[in-house]
Enzyme design. Structure first.
Site, PDB file in Angstrom:
ATOM      1  N   CYS A  50      -5.922  -1.034  -0.138  1.00  0.00           N
ATOM      2  CA  CYS A  50      -7.370  -0.794  -0.215  1.00  0.00           C
ATOM      3  C   CYS A  50      -7.660   0.705  -0.168  1.00  0.00           C
ATOM      4  O   CYS A  50      -7.574   1.327   0.895  1.00  0.00           O
ATOM      5  CB  CYS A  50      -8.069  -1.529   0.934  1.00  0.00           C
ATOM      6  SG  CYS A  50      -9.808  -1.106   1.137  1.00  0.00           S
ATOM      7  N   CYS A  53     -10.503   1.840   2.135  1.00  0.00           N
ATOM      8  CA  CYS A  53     -10.083   1.807   3.541  1.00  0.00           C
ATOM      9  C   CYS A  53      -9.500   3.151   3.959  1.00  0.00           C
ATOM     10  O   CYS A  53      -9.743   3.640   5.063  1.00  0.00           O
ATOM     11  CB  CYS A  53      -9.038   0.713   3.760  1.00  0.00           C
ATOM     12  SG  CYS A  53      -9.613  -0.972   3.448  1.00  0.00           S
TER      13      CYS A  53
END
Length: 303
Positions: A50, A53
């Protein structure tokens, strides 16, 4: 200060480990549920693949550390530990859920900017200090010709918060101003991936590159003489712009590049305009020299 390709590492040290830590399914109870009886706990649900993230977590850690223990951060890799996020209905990451008194009470999804994250945490714990309070002092010293004093403040901020990219960029620029280009380049090479697009780091990188360029240009008087002899000597004019900028003559440096653009926009593959944009990066978007030169550039390009 070097980064990695996955989740940023949990900060070392006993106190920091208590403040920011990784958790798993088996330890979620004591790390989050029990701990939230004492103070709010943020749970950062993330995954190695991700990209948002990787942008969010350093900012989360920074603001949590600035809260001085009023809130804790627990990070959970949902690829390795999917049970808890499934139970909480986490369907998209990054997702942050705040727990208090053993209950989820608030949350958000996505990589929010620092100001919104700070506001989110302040709604839970009240006002928190910001390292930015010291940044204006350091910037004032740097602008006033005291790079050593500025570097000390920037370094102090980074000691408390290594992810403060404004201070990191300021430290790099302080070394540039002190003529310690190799040290500036070394620090720049250690910037984590999450900070490469930060405006402070972009400015620091531009400052290093401009200092390296300035070391290669000829004598100022010789360059001016060459231009007087041939106003279309764009190479000499280009080098003069670099030299003037190195001496702090921003308006004059910009005017030399603007003159190249006026005479031959296509010279050196639009090199004068590209160099001017690098000046803007190094100077700051709201610097008076940037604003003035940008207006002149727009007039040349669009009139």
């Amino acid at each position: 200060m070097a980064g990695n390709q996955g989740q940023p590492q949990t900060v070392g040290g006993t106190a920091a480990n208590a403040l920011i830590k990784d958790t798993e399914t088996a330890s979620f109870g004591p790390d989050v549920i029990a701990e939230s009886q004492i103070q709010p706990v943020l749970v950062d649900f993330w995954a190695p693949s991700c990209e948002p993230c990787k942008q969010l977590t350093p900012i989360l850690e920074k603001v949590v550390k600035s809260a001085k223990g009023k809130v804790k951060l627990v990070k959970m890799n949902i690829d390795e530990h999917p049970q808890i996020p499934d139970r909480l209905g986490v369907r998209s990451i990054p997702a942050v859920i705040a727990f208090q008194k053993a209950q989820p009470i608030d949350g958000f999804m996505g990589a929010l900017p620092e100001s919104q994250i700070r506001g989110f945490i302040e709604r839970l714990v009240g006002p928190i200090e910001a390292s930015e309070d010291f940044l204006p002092q350091a910037e004032e010293l740097l602008a006033g010709g005291d790079p050593t004093g500025a570097a000390e403040i920037f370094a102090g901020i980074l000691k408390d918060d290594p992810s403060e990219f404004k201070a990191l960029g300021g430290l790099i620029r302080s070394f540039v101003a002190a003529g310690e280009i190799e040290s500036a380049r070394r620090i720049l090479s250690s910037v984590p991936a999450a900070g490469e697009r930060d405006l402070a780091i972009v400015a620091a990188k531009a400052a290093v590159e401009l200092a390296e360029q300035a070391a290669q240009v000829g004598d100022l008087a010789a360059l001016m003489k060459a231009i007087e002899a041939d106003p279309d000597n764009h190479e000499a004019r280009f080098e003069l712009a670099i030299a003037l900028n190195a001496q702090g003559e921003r308006d004059a440096a910009a005017d030399q590049l603007l003159e190249i653009i006026r005479r031959d926009r296509t010279w050196n593959d639009d090199g004068a305009r590209k160099q001017l944009l690098q000046f803007f990066d190094a100077w700051n978007l709201m610097d008076p020299a940037t604003l003035t030169a940008r207006r002149k550039l727009s007039s040349l390009l669009f009139s």
